[in-house]
Write a protein that holds these residues in place. Sequence first.
Motif, PDB file in Angstrom:
ATOM      1  N   LYS A  45       0.833  -1.200   0.000  1.00  0.00           N
ATOM      2  CA  LYS A  45       0.000   0.000   0.000  1.00  0.00           C
ATOM      3  C   LYS A  45       0.873   1.258   0.000  1.00  0.00           C
ATOM      4  CE  LYS A  45      -3.723   2.353   2.516  1.00  0.00           C
ATOM      5  NZ  LYS A  45      -4.718   2.253   3.606  1.00  0.00           N
ATOM      6  N   ILE A  46       1.904   1.269   0.847  1.00  0.00           N
ATOM      7  CA  ILE A  46       2.780   2.434   0.930  1.00  0.00           C
ATOM      8  C   ILE A  46       3.576   2.608  -0.367  1.00  0.00           C
ATOM      9  CG2 ILE A  46       4.784   3.407   2.127  1.00  0.00           C
ATOM     10  CD1 ILE A  46       3.632   2.113   4.703  1.00  0.00           C
ATOM     11  N   MET A  47       4.035   1.496  -0.940  1.00  0.00           N
ATOM     12  CA  MET A  47       4.760   1.589  -2.217  1.00  0.00           C
ATOM     13  C   MET A  47       3.857   2.160  -3.300  1.00  0.00           C
ATOM     14  SD  MET A  47       7.939   0.744  -1.880  1.00  0.00           S
ATOM     15  CE  MET A  47       8.365   0.658  -3.616  1.00  0.00           C
ATOM     16  N   GLY A  48       2.575   1.824  -3.248  1.00  0.00           N
ATOM     17  CA  GLY A  48       1.621   2.383  -4.202  1.00  0.00           C
ATOM     18  C   GLY A  48       1.483   3.881  -4.047  1.00  0.00           C
ATOM     19  N   LEU A  49       1.448   4.353  -2.800  1.00  0.00           N
ATOM     20  CA  LEU A  49       1.343   5.788  -2.538  1.00  0.00           C
ATOM     21  C   LEU A  49       2.626   6.514  -2.951  1.00  0.00           C
ATOM     22  CD1 LEU A  49      -0.402   5.530   0.941  1.00  0.00           C
ATOM     23  CD2 LEU A  49      -1.439   6.425  -1.158  1.00  0.00           C
ATOM     24  N   ILE A  50       3.771   5.880  -2.729  1.00  0.00           N
ATOM     25  CA  ILE A  50       5.044   6.469  -3.155  1.00  0.00           C
ATOM     26  C   ILE A  50       5.091   6.556  -4.684  1.00  0.00           C
ATOM     27  CG2 ILE A  50       7.541   6.047  -3.297  1.00  0.00           C
ATOM     28  CD1 ILE A  50       7.408   5.025  -0.412  1.00  0.00           C
ATOM     29  N   ALA A  51       4.612   5.497  -5.345  1.00  0.00           N
ATOM     30  CA  ALA A  51       4.567   5.509  -6.812  1.00  0.00           C
ATOM     31  C   ALA A  51       3.717   6.679  -7.311  1.00  0.00           C
ATOM     32  CB  ALA A  51       4.011   4.187  -7.332  1.00  0.00           C
ATOM     33  N   LEU A  52       2.546   6.862  -6.721  1.00  0.00           N
ATOM     34  CA  LEU A  52       1.676   7.975  -7.116  1.00  0.00           C
ATOM     35  C   LEU A  52       2.365   9.313  -6.874  1.00  0.00           C
ATOM     36  CD1 LEU A  52      -1.756   6.716  -5.713  1.00  0.00           C
ATOM     37  CD2 LEU A  52      -1.120   6.913  -8.124  1.00  0.00           C
ATOM     38  N   SER A  53       3.137   9.408  -5.776  1.00  0.00           N
ATOM     39  CA  SER A  53       3.820  10.671  -5.462  1.00  0.00           C
ATOM     40  C   SER A  53       4.914  10.994  -6.474  1.00  0.00           C
ATOM     41  CB  SER A  53       4.411  10.615  -4.051  1.00  0.00           C
ATOM     42  OG  SER A  53       5.611   9.851  -4.014  1.00  0.00           O
ATOM     43  N   SER A 107       1.985   5.011 -11.957  1.00  0.00           N
ATOM     44  CA  SER A 107       0.773   4.278 -11.600  1.00  0.00           C
ATOM     45  C   SER A 107       0.980   3.600 -10.251  1.00  0.00           C
ATOM     46  CB  SER A 107       0.441   3.234 -12.667  1.00  0.00           C
ATOM     47  OG  SER A 107       1.485   2.285 -12.765  1.00  0.00           O
ATOM     48  N   ALA A 108      -0.112   3.407  -9.512  1.00  0.00           N
ATOM     49  CA  ALA A 108      -0.021   2.880  -8.151  1.00  0.00           C
ATOM     50  C   ALA A 108       0.628   1.496  -8.092  1.00  0.00           C
ATOM     51  CB  ALA A 108      -1.409   2.834  -7.517  1.00  0.00           C
ATOM     52  N   ASN A 109       0.480   0.715  -9.150  1.00  0.00           N
ATOM     53  CA  ASN A 109       1.032  -0.659  -9.138  1.00  0.00           C
ATOM     54  C   ASN A 109       2.392  -0.748  -9.834  1.00  0.00           C
ATOM     55  OD1 ASN A 109       0.319  -0.318 -11.792  1.00  0.00           O
ATOM     56  ND2 ASN A 109      -0.950  -2.169 -11.925  1.00  0.00           N
ATOM     57  N   ARG A 110       3.047   0.375 -10.058  1.00  0.00           N
ATOM     58  CA  ARG A 110       4.300   0.387 -10.840  1.00  0.00           C
ATOM     59  C   ARG A 110       5.382  -0.507 -10.238  1.00  0.00           C
ATOM     60  NH1 ARG A 110       8.126  -0.375 -13.387  1.00  0.00           N
ATOM     61  NH2 ARG A 110       9.289   1.029 -14.769  1.00  0.00           N
ATOM     62  N   PHE A 111       5.446  -0.580  -8.929  1.00  0.00           N
ATOM     63  CA  PHE A 111       6.525  -1.334  -8.291  1.00  0.00           C
ATOM     64  C   PHE A 111       6.172  -2.799  -8.004  1.00  0.00           C
ATOM     65  CE2 PHE A 111       7.332   3.101  -6.732  1.00  0.00           C
ATOM     66  CZ  PHE A 111       8.539   3.295  -7.402  1.00  0.00           C
ATOM     67  N   ASP A 112       4.897  -3.155  -8.157  1.00  0.00           N
ATOM     68  CA  ASP A 112       4.446  -4.482  -7.706  1.00  0.00           C
ATOM     69  C   ASP A 112       5.235  -5.628  -8.331  1.00  0.00           C
ATOM     70  OD1 ASP A 112       2.627  -3.006  -6.304  1.00  0.00           O
ATOM     71  OD2 ASP A 112       0.841  -3.857  -7.247  1.00  0.00           O
ATOM     72  N   TRP A 170      15.632   4.001  -7.927  1.00  0.00           N
ATOM     73  CA  TRP A 170      14.454   4.009  -8.798  1.00  0.00           C
ATOM     74  C   TRP A 170      13.984   5.440  -9.087  1.00  0.00           C
ATOM     75  CZ3 TRP A 170      11.398  -0.393  -5.896  1.00  0.00           C
ATOM     76  CH2 TRP A 170      11.759  -1.646  -6.451  1.00  0.00           C
ATOM     77  N   SER A 171      14.010   6.303  -8.048  1.00  0.00           N
ATOM     78  CA  SER A 171      13.517   7.674  -8.202  1.00  0.00           C
ATOM     79  C   SER A 171      14.578   8.607  -8.781  1.00  0.00           C
ATOM     80  CB  SER A 171      13.042   8.229  -6.850  1.00  0.00           C
ATOM     81  OG  SER A 171      14.150   8.491  -5.995  1.00  0.00           O
ATOM     82  N   LYS A 208      17.730   0.018 -11.301  1.00  0.00           N
ATOM     83  CA  LYS A 208      18.229   1.174 -12.051  1.00  0.00           C
ATOM     84  C   LYS A 208      17.152   2.251 -12.029  1.00  0.00           C
ATOM     85  CE  LYS A 208      16.590  -0.739 -16.463  1.00  0.00           C
ATOM     86  NZ  LYS A 208      16.964  -1.145 -17.844  1.00  0.00           N
ATOM     87  N   PRO A 209      17.513   3.504 -12.329  1.00  0.00           N
ATOM     88  CA  PRO A 209      16.501   4.569 -12.373  1.00  0.00           C
ATOM     89  C   PRO A 209      15.396   4.217 -13.364  1.00  0.00           C
ATOM     90  CG  PRO A 209      18.696   5.527 -12.346  1.00  0.00           C
ATOM     91  CD  PRO A 209      18.882   4.040 -12.520  1.00  0.00           C
ATOM     92  N   LEU A 210      14.156   4.479 -12.963  1.00  0.00           N
ATOM     93  CA  LEU A 210      13.020   4.155 -13.823  1.00  0.00           C
ATOM     94  C   LEU A 210      13.015   5.040 -15.063  1.00  0.00           C
ATOM     95  CD1 LEU A 210      10.209   3.740 -11.135  1.00  0.00           C
ATOM     96  CD2 LEU A 210      11.547   1.945 -12.242  1.00  0.00           C
TER      97      LEU A 210
END
Length: 346
Positions: A164-172, A176-181, A259-260, A295-297
């Motif tokens: 859930k937190i990774m989803g919120l970080i992705a949105l920030s 997309s919320a599932n980018r890291f899944d 990643w960021s 690596k950086p996205l």
Amino acid sequence: MGEVDPSFIQAIEHRPKLTVTEAQGIPLIDLSISDTQLVVSQIAEACKNWGFFQVINHGVPLQLQEKVFLASKSFFSQSKEEKQRIRRDEFNPLGYYDTEHTKNVRDWKEVFDFTVENPMVMPASPDPQDKDVEKFINQWPRNPNYLRELCEEYAKEVEKLSFKIMGLIALSLGLSANRFDEFFKDSTSFIRLNYYPPCPIPDLALGVGRHKDAGALTVLYQDDVGGLEVKRKTDGEWIRVKPTPNAYIINVGDIIQVWSNDRYESVEHRVMVNSERERFSIPFFFNPSHSTMVKPLVELTNDENPANYKEYNWGKFFATRKLSNFKKLAVENIQINHYKVCIAEE
């Protein structure tokens, strides 16, 4: 840990100050708020300015938290001989251990490690040419006999919170919320039960020395004793994180920094010891699959903002870092700055 071994003594420049500066700025974020955009913006600010934040109303049952804490206390209260039955070593890094090193200095603590995926698949060695993998199996103590069931239930709940937190970080980050899944299928995530006995030299030793977390995300539950200190980005001052009842302390790790592409930074932290009270904490280390190439996205890089890091394999990186936990090394253990792209290469 009766008599004080010199291996616990920190170098003068890294010894803790016994005067405590408590953190006023580390954000406390309520995950039950219905305004997702507000939560995302709060997380963005926290990741950018602190690398740390706390969450409440996180969904992990409070009763389960308490049960795991009591079980942890019960395990560590046993005789050393009993705990040594499931001692971990260089061949199986799971189980009980009491001589871990951070930055080549011994930590004043005892730990018990177990993985979320059981067995957990990891590279057989840090050697880049070695393609073999091995499976690590959790070791469980005989007593308390309910520890395994509780810990496995707890792991599922905190893993759910981590996604859930990774989803919120992705949105920030505008993703997309599932980018890291996808990175966390067959994860190398693990949980640590920490025990910090009272220490007669709190001005010379640390429960855990200064370090940054190598993985993606750390989700920490601590008791009311406190001791976690964060290095404030603005001035380098060590700031104590005051315990908030039932909250989790979240920090972004090195993988999110890569990643960021340095939008969010993994921040140094350490653990102080207490001369009078024992302390317990339970960190969950949310880590990707061993085969993940970090690596950086691509969405966060372009000609004006090129990748700051060369890619690296998480499993090999993790295996190399693990070696330094067991013995002093002649060199500093591997860090993500070893993968920084030099200006000359640009």
